[in-house]
Enzyme design. Structure first.
Site, PDB file in Angstrom:
ATOM      1  N   HIS A  70      -1.998   5.801  -3.952  1.00 28.40           N
ATOM      2  CA  HIS A  70      -0.663   5.654  -3.351  1.00 28.40           C
ATOM      3  C   HIS A  70      -0.136   4.233  -3.278  1.00 28.40           C
ATOM      4  CE1 HIS A  70      -1.603   9.720  -1.205  1.00 28.40           C
ATOM      5  NE2 HIS A  70      -1.348   9.859  -2.488  1.00 28.40           N
ATOM      6  N   HIS A  85      -9.581   4.748   0.534  1.00 29.71           N
ATOM      7  CA  HIS A  85      -8.209   5.025   0.075  1.00 29.71           C
ATOM      8  C   HIS A  85      -7.940   4.183  -1.173  1.00 29.71           C
ATOM      9  CE1 HIS A  85      -4.163   6.198  -0.133  1.00 29.71           C
ATOM     10  NE2 HIS A  85      -3.810   6.121   1.137  1.00 29.71           N
ATOM     11  N   TYR A 127      -1.532   1.419  -2.451  1.00 29.90           N
ATOM     12  CA  TYR A 127      -2.086   0.494  -1.458  1.00 29.90           C
ATOM     13  C   TYR A 127      -3.075  -0.466  -2.134  1.00 29.90           C
ATOM     14  CZ  TYR A 127       0.433   3.492   1.717  1.00 29.90           C
ATOM     15  OH  TYR A 127       1.451   4.179   2.337  1.00 29.90           O
TER      16      TYR A 127
HETATM   17  C1  PHB Z   1       2.756   7.392   4.838  1.00 33.94           C
HETATM   18  O1  PHB Z   1       2.578   6.949   5.974  1.00 33.94           O
HETATM   19  O2  PHB Z   1       3.852   7.809   4.457  1.00 33.94           O
HETATM   20  C2  PHB Z   1       1.610   7.415   3.920  1.00 33.94           C
HETATM   21  C3  PHB Z   1       0.440   6.796   4.282  1.00 33.94           C
HETATM   22  C4  PHB Z   1      -0.647   6.828   3.440  1.00 33.94           C
HETATM   23  C5  PHB Z   1      -0.546   7.477   2.244  1.00 33.94           C
HETATM   24  C6  PHB Z   1       0.614   8.092   1.867  1.00 33.94           C
HETATM   25  C7  PHB Z   1       1.699   8.068   2.713  1.00 33.94           C
HETATM   26  O3  PHB Z   1      -1.588   7.512   1.428  1.00 33.94           O
END
Ligand code: PHB
Length: 368
Positions: A188, A185, A190
């Site tokens: 987003h 990942h 992170y």
């Molecule tokens: C979420 O839990 O809203 C979420 C989690 C991981 C992502 C995007 C959204 O990559």
């Protein structure tokens, strides 16, 4: 919305590294917060949910944290303990028994967390940047409750190395649990993305500053994961120009730099999460062409795609497959429905996060 009923290239097979997908309708990673507490252990209910969706060309699991401090929501599953590996084994066995394929999404949320999720430990990031992201805690009723994330602690160089080693352990665990592939990942907002972005990375060492330095952590993670398993079993998700979790900036040059590095390393796929689902300027075909030219492996498109958009971009050879999220929550047999032009069930947002079988394993299939 999806416009089903088209006889389409989405139902042709696709090679992705060591794996052949029978169709190009993929299940996107979706946070569902139903792992067993304590221990963040995948369980039989989750196995049933994924089993029902095994008709996907590929399932990418919900994010699974690579370490306790990598967790940012209640009841998300981990992939660092033996018990968790056993739990994931139930899931990969169930999906394989139905003829499906499944990738584990390796997740570290970095600063998008809270002490109550990490066993009292302060969340970590590239820098100690204050950013009011939101973590999902467990409320007194057992249901999700949003809370502001605290300012994170900056990882030392030694801690960066041990975090990279956590990714390698997670990749070995994924292989041992029977997964077909892993997806890092890198999107987003992170942890990996927090190193890439200038808004979150203010380091002055070899992990910050220049584009090359900000990409260093991501590439060390890629190298550790591919060494632990194999490049043809490894892909990565990125989200250029996405504004989710506060990392909006013009980072198309970074995405292209990374794509070239991923190509040199023989990564099996790039999973391109487009801004449309959560904000940010939409990606254009000029960028998609540059991405295609920079990278040799398979490209998956995702992010509020319509069926037409997927058809168009596959037809132009700019992506190879499409991942659907919400439609897959509500339609366990989504590929079959798209292939036959059947109607789609509507998703129910109230049961997306946390809870039990309701709104999770009880959406009907066409034959039910
Ligand atoms: C979420 O839990 O809203 C979420 C989690 C991981 C992502 C995007 C959204 O990559």
């Amino acid at each position: 919305m999806l416009q089903p009923g088209v006889n389409s290239s989405l139902f042709e097979s696709l090679s992705v590294g060591a794996v052949t997908l029978p169709n190009r309708v993929l299940m996107a990673p979706l946070t569902r917060m139903r792992a067993t507490d304590p221990g963040d252990v995948p369980n039989p209910l989750m196995a049933e949910y994924y089993r029902q969706r095994a008709g996907a060309g590929l399932i990418v699991t919900e994010g699974t944290q690579i370490s306790p401090v990598g967790k940012g929501n209640m009841d998300t599953p981990g992939i660092y303990s033996d018990e968790q590996v056993e739990g994931w084994r139930l899931i990969t066995d169930a999906v394989h028994a139905e003829g499906g394929r499944i990738a584990a999404q390796l997740w570290h949320v970095g600063r998008v967390s809270h002490e109550s999720l990490t066993g009292g430990v302060q969340p970590v990031s590239a820098s100690a940047t204050e950013y009011r992201s939101r973590a999902t805690l467990k409320g007194p009723d057992g249901l999700p409750q949003r809370a502001d994330s605290p300012t994170p602690r900056r990882l030392s160089v030694e801690e960066i190395a041990s975090t990279v080693a956590d990714y390698a352990r997670a990749a070995r665990n994924a292989r041992d649990a029977g997964f077909d592939l892993v997806e890092i990942h890198g999107a987003h907002g992170y942890l990996v993305h927090q190193f890439l972005g200038t808004a979150s990375n203010h380091r002055e060492d070899e992990y910050g500053g220049s584009q090359e330095n900000r990409a260093r952590f991501a590439l060390e993670v890629v190298d550790a994961v591919t060494a632990a398993w194999s490049p043809d079993r490894t892909g990565i998700r990125i989200s250029p120009q996405g504004s989710f979790n506060g990392l909006d900036e013009d980072d198309l040059p970074m995405a292209l730099h990374l794509a070239g590095e991923f190509s040199r390393r023989g990564l099996a796929f790039i999973h391109l999460s487009e801004p449309d689902w959560a904000g940010g300027p939409a990606l254009q075909d000029d960028f998609r062409k540059e991405l295609r030219a920079a990278y040799d492996g398979a490209i998956f498109g995702a992010g509020a795609y319509t069926f037409e958009k997927a058809e168009r971009l596959i037809g132009l050879d700019l992506i190879d497959a499409v991942a659907f999220g919400r439609s897959f929550i509500a339609n366990p047999d989504l590929p079959e429905r798209l292939r036959t032009g059947a109607e789609l069930n509507a998703p129910v947002p109230a049961t997306f996060y946390g809870g039990d079988a309701q709104g999770y394993t009880d959406y009907p299939t066409l034959t039910a």
